[in-house]
Design a protein around this motif. Structure first.
Motif, PDB file in Angstrom:
ATOM      1  N   VAL A  19       0.854  -1.149  -0.237  1.00  0.00           N
ATOM      2  CA  VAL A  19       0.177  -0.038   0.099  1.00  0.00           C
ATOM      3  C   VAL A  19       0.774   1.352  -0.036  1.00  0.00           C
ATOM      4  N   PHE A  20       0.333   2.166  -0.800  1.00  0.00           N
ATOM      5  CA  PHE A  20       1.297   3.550  -0.766  1.00  0.00           C
ATOM      6  C   PHE A  20       0.184   4.674  -0.722  1.00  0.00           C
ATOM      7  N   ILE A  21       0.637   5.648   0.191  1.00  0.00           N
ATOM      8  CA  ILE A  21      -0.276   6.930   0.282  1.00  0.00           C
ATOM      9  C   ILE A  21       0.423   8.124  -0.660  1.00  0.00           C
ATOM     10  N   TYR A  22      -0.542   8.684  -1.240  1.00  0.00           N
ATOM     11  CA  TYR A  22       0.092   9.772  -2.132  1.00  0.00           C
ATOM     12  C   TYR A  22      -0.938  10.938  -1.524  1.00  0.00           C
ATOM     13  N   CYS A  23      -0.666  12.107  -1.031  1.00  0.00           N
ATOM     14  CA  CYS A  23      -1.481  13.059  -0.474  1.00  0.00           C
ATOM     15  C   CYS A  23      -1.114  14.496  -1.214  1.00  0.00           C
ATOM     16  N   ASP A  24      -2.163  15.218  -1.824  1.00  0.00           N
ATOM     17  CA  ASP A  24      -2.089  16.416  -2.367  1.00  0.00           C
ATOM     18  C   ASP A  24      -2.555  17.374  -1.216  1.00  0.00           C
ATOM     19  N   TYR A  25      -1.538  17.774  -0.472  1.00  0.00           N
ATOM     20  CA  TYR A  25      -1.867  18.694   0.452  1.00  0.00           C
ATOM     21  C   TYR A  25      -2.634  20.036   0.248  1.00  0.00           C
ATOM     22  N   GLN A  26      -2.667  20.444  -0.961  1.00  0.00           N
ATOM     23  CA  GLN A  26      -3.022  21.649  -1.460  1.00  0.00           C
ATOM     24  C   GLN A  26      -4.568  21.662  -1.717  1.00  0.00           C
ATOM     25  N   TYR A  55       3.471  19.405  -1.309  1.00  0.00           N
ATOM     26  CA  TYR A  55       2.923  20.815  -0.767  1.00  0.00           C
ATOM     27  C   TYR A  55       3.883  21.741  -1.620  1.00  0.00           C
ATOM     28  N   ASN A  56       3.415  22.889  -1.532  1.00  0.00           N
ATOM     29  CA  ASN A  56       4.170  24.130  -2.186  1.00  0.00           C
ATOM     30  C   ASN A  56       4.548  25.146  -1.255  1.00  0.00           C
ATOM     31  N   SER A  57       5.871  25.139  -0.801  1.00  0.00           N
ATOM     32  CA  SER A  57       6.200  26.165   0.175  1.00  0.00           C
ATOM     33  C   SER A  57       5.883  27.785   0.048  1.00  0.00           C
ATOM     34  N   GLN A  58       5.764  27.954  -1.202  1.00  0.00           N
ATOM     35  CA  GLN A  58       5.430  29.236  -1.576  1.00  0.00           C
ATOM     36  C   GLN A  58       4.032  29.745  -0.956  1.00  0.00           C
ATOM     37  N   CYS A  59       3.182  28.711  -0.614  1.00  0.00           N
ATOM     38  CA  CYS A  59       2.092  28.840   0.186  1.00  0.00           C
ATOM     39  C   CYS A  59       2.205  28.768   1.347  1.00  0.00           C
ATOM     40  N   LYS A  60       1.989  29.872   2.597  1.00  0.00           N
ATOM     41  CA  LYS A  60       2.318  29.875   3.724  1.00  0.00           C
ATOM     42  C   LYS A  60       1.522  28.805   4.697  1.00  0.00           C
ATOM     43  N   ASN A  61       0.494  28.653   4.173  1.00  0.00           N
ATOM     44  CA  ASN A  61      -0.297  27.622   5.075  1.00  0.00           C
ATOM     45  C   ASN A  61      -0.041  26.272   4.795  1.00  0.00           C
ATOM     46  N   LEU A  83       3.656  27.787 -10.400  1.00  0.00           N
ATOM     47  CA  LEU A  83       2.438  27.097 -11.411  1.00  0.00           C
ATOM     48  C   LEU A  83       1.467  26.382 -10.582  1.00  0.00           C
ATOM     49  N   LYS A  84       0.179  26.608 -10.855  1.00  0.00           N
ATOM     50  CA  LYS A  84      -0.663  26.189  -9.984  1.00  0.00           C
ATOM     51  C   LYS A  84      -0.874  24.560  -9.852  1.00  0.00           C
ATOM     52  N   ASN A  85      -0.446  23.880 -10.679  1.00  0.00           N
ATOM     53  CA  ASN A  85      -0.462  22.250 -10.734  1.00  0.00           C
ATOM     54  C   ASN A  85       0.750  21.538 -10.505  1.00  0.00           C
ATOM     55  N   SER A  86       1.848  22.483  -9.997  1.00  0.00           N
ATOM     56  CA  SER A  86       3.095  21.889  -9.849  1.00  0.00           C
ATOM     57  C   SER A  86       3.153  20.696  -9.000  1.00  0.00           C
ATOM     58  N   ALA A  87       2.770  20.770  -7.736  1.00  0.00           N
ATOM     59  CA  ALA A  87       2.587  19.671  -6.781  1.00  0.00           C
ATOM     60  C   ALA A  87       1.928  18.555  -7.384  1.00  0.00           C
ATOM     61  N   ASP A  88       0.917  18.880  -8.051  1.00  0.00           N
ATOM     62  CA  ASP A  88       0.185  17.773  -8.490  1.00  0.00           C
ATOM     63  C   ASP A  88       1.057  16.757  -9.575  1.00  0.00           C
ATOM     64  N   ASN A  89       1.531  17.893 -10.621  1.00  0.00           N
ATOM     65  CA  ASN A  89       2.392  16.919 -11.435  1.00  0.00           C
ATOM     66  C   ASN A  89       3.359  16.195 -10.946  1.00  0.00           C
TER      67      ASN A  89
END
Length: 209
Positions: A19-26, A55-61, A83-89
């Motif tokens: 089992v592998f977990i992948y989380c899109d934190y954004q 996650y994207n560290s450029q987004c403080k939250n 880029l909006k979808n950078s973490a997704d990609n």
């Protein structure tokens, strides 16, 4: 082999699933309690071999929130890109790479309701992978929800884990008697010997017929 032996066999096979977990934190910001419950849920499905959060560290939250998650064992990947979808990609690229590795997971748990993952889920299923999706209420694309092998809302994690624990307890309580155990073991040993194999437990436990 008796129904009891078959049931035990299925339980052994289930434990071997990777089992592998992948989380899109954004898209789905897990809190610490949810992150812990997710680990329990994932381990109930098989052997947890990876747990990645993007996650994207450029987004403080996002940068602040992920700190608690790496403290409980998650591997956090920072994708600092405007880029909006950078973490997704990055999540998609890593997942596809893992799928074609020596430790290819059997079950992928995706934490996101983003429609960008529809194609990934479809490709994983074509490769015979089971995809379980968790998303936040009010933040999930219908197509993604319909495509998932199993879909849950994140706020139901506590209930899912509790139900799974109760099921395991019930299974443990439903013990077989001595004669049934002997019958099962005898049949397993006979089958093993007929196949020209040794009769150590590691062979017997993996029998499927």
């Amino acid at each position: 082999m008796t129904d009891i032996c078959i049931a035990l066999n299925k339980q052994t096979s289930q434990k071997q699933l990777k089992v592998f977990i992948y989380c899109d934190y954004q898209n789905a910001k897990l809190n610490l309690e949810q992150a812990k419950l997710l680990l329990v849920f994932a381990k109930s499905k098989g052997r947890l071999i990876g747990k990645n959060i993007y996650y994207n560290s450029q987004c403080k939250n996002q940068a602040a929130g992920k700190n608690n998650l790496d403290s409980v064992g998650y591997t956090c990947f920072d994708v600092p890109c405007p880029l909006k979808n950078s973490a997704d990609n990055q999540l998609i690229a890593d997942c596809l790479e893992d799928i074609h590795s020596n430790l290819s997971p059997d079950i992928v748990i995706l934490i996101s309701g983003d429609g960008d993952f529809v194609k990934l889920v479809h490709n994983l299923q074509k490769l015979g992978k089971q995809v379980i999706i968790f998303a936040q209420v009010g933040n999930v694309k219908q197509k993604l929800k319909e495509l998932a092998d199993k879909f849950y809302f994140i706020d139901k994690l506590s209930e899912l884990v509790e139900n799974n624990t109760q099921f395991k307890t019930t299974s443990l309580d439903a013990k077989i008697n001595y004669n049934e155990a002997i019958e099962c073991l005898t049949k397993a040993i006979t089958t093993t010997l007929s196949q020209g194999k040794r009769t150590e437990f590691c062979y017997i436990a993996t029998l499927t017929n």
